[in-house]
Design an enzyme around this catalytic site. Structure first.
Site, PDB file in Angstrom:
ATOM      1  N   PRO A 140      52.329  52.174 -24.476  1.00 36.56           N
ATOM      2  CA  PRO A 140      53.697  52.926 -24.126  1.00 36.56           C
ATOM      3  C   PRO A 140      53.950  53.564 -22.924  1.00 36.56           C
ATOM      4  CG  PRO A 140      51.961  54.310 -25.165  1.00 36.56           C
ATOM      5  CD  PRO A 140      51.341  53.124 -24.923  1.00 36.56           C
ATOM      6  N   GLU A 141      55.116  53.133 -22.183  1.00 33.92           N
ATOM      7  CA  GLU A 141      55.794  54.176 -21.559  1.00 33.92           C
ATOM      8  C   GLU A 141      56.932  54.309 -22.136  1.00 33.92           C
ATOM      9  OE1 GLU A 141      55.686  53.196 -17.199  1.00 33.92           O
ATOM     10  OE2 GLU A 141      54.014  51.513 -17.646  1.00 33.92           O
TER      11      GLU A 141
END
Length: 280
Positions: free
Chosen positions: A2-3
DNA sequence: CCATCTGTTGACTG
DNA sequence: TCAGTCAACAGATG
């Protein structure tokens, strides 16, 4: 995963698949994944309905009936997946939400870095990380005034500064390198040495790059099976991340990779010169 | 086999 | 307050 763009992609996928579903029971297979004793976590969620999935920075906020919220952070490799009841468990499945419609929402995480905090809705800001989180990287939330103010009062170098979620929410290692390249700023540049025009350009690039990545359903690197929702395709738009040794798309100079604050950092030494008195 | 890498973040050190 | 180091953990790569 995740970003921010990847987490947003997961949020949209989850919304499509499980919004409105009811949890029949929960199995916590790896106790450290949750903030409560596993039995308490499981019992508290029994019979709750999934009302909505929100996001703040890289955090998913799973809104449940009876004023409960699961604050879920995927860290490096967390993924959600929906399977039919009884399908063989993945080796790295750590939490299973059995739904009343015969499906299971599963949380998989190879490295077990992810965390889920079950809290009363409205108190989620007490979770570490959300307490001090900075503004979302949007036109409305990330104002030029705010950017100018935080850049003026810090002497930190910019790359780690961008990774600090208390400054701006959602940027991670890939997009930090990308926005610095787009803005022609050296990763080691002290933030209080940036000119107003550079801050303005950086702000613009952060906002548009994140939005474009969301539109592209995020970036998929390595051969991670995509968590969910659509496969990301933004990796095709990266200019420097993972491109060490390849020519800079702007000037042809070889992209170099250095280590900065323990993170791999990619940049073009010609387009992104270190300015100011400090040299090397 | 060994060293080093990895889309994260929080704790600890001086 | 801050920069540096390490830790949580597993697997891929050279």
């Amino acid at each position: 995963m995740p970003e921010l763009p990847e987490v947003e992609t997961v949020r949209r996928g989850l919304t499509k698949l499980v919004e409105g579903s009811t949890i029949k029971s929960v199995d916590v297979l790896y106790p450290k994944m949750v903030n409560l004793p596993p039995k308490d976590f499981e019992n508290a969620l029994k019979g709750k309905k999934i009302d909505r999935i929100d996001r703040r920075g890289k955090y998913l906020l799973i809104r449940l009936s009876d004023h409960l919220t699961i604050v879920s952070h995927l860290r490096m490799e967390g993924k959600y997946d929906v399977e039919l009841d009884g399908a063989p468990l993945d080796k790295h499945t750590h939490v299973v939400f059995h739904l009343t419609d015969g499906r299971e929402l599963r949380y998989n995480d190879t490295r077990k870095f992810g965390r889920m905090n079950l809290v009363d809705t409205g108190t989620e800001m007490s979770v570490a990380g959300l307490k001090t989180i900075g503004p979302e990287p949007t036109e409305q939330a990330l104002t030029l005034d705010y950017m100018t103010a935080i850049f003026k009062k810090s002497r930190k170098v910019i790359k780690p500064f961008l990774l600090d979620q208390s400054n701006i929410a959602g940027l991670g290692n890939i997009y930090a390198d990308e926005v610095l390249w787009l803005s022609k700023i050296n990763p080691k540049q002290p933030v209080n040495s940036l000119k107003p025009a550079q801050i303005k350009r950086l702000r613009k690039n952060i906002i548009t790059e994140i939005q474009m990545a969301i539109d592209g359903h995020g970036t998929t690197v390595h051969s991670y099976s995509t968590a969910y929702g659509e496969a990301g395709n933004f990796q095709n738009h990266l200019n420097v991340y993972g491109k060490q040794g390849e020519p800079c798309p702007r000037c042809g100079t070889k992209i170099v990779k250095i280590k900065l604050a323990q993170r791999g950092t990619h940049y073009c030494p010609k387009c992104q010169p270190l300015r100011g008195e400090k040299h090397e």
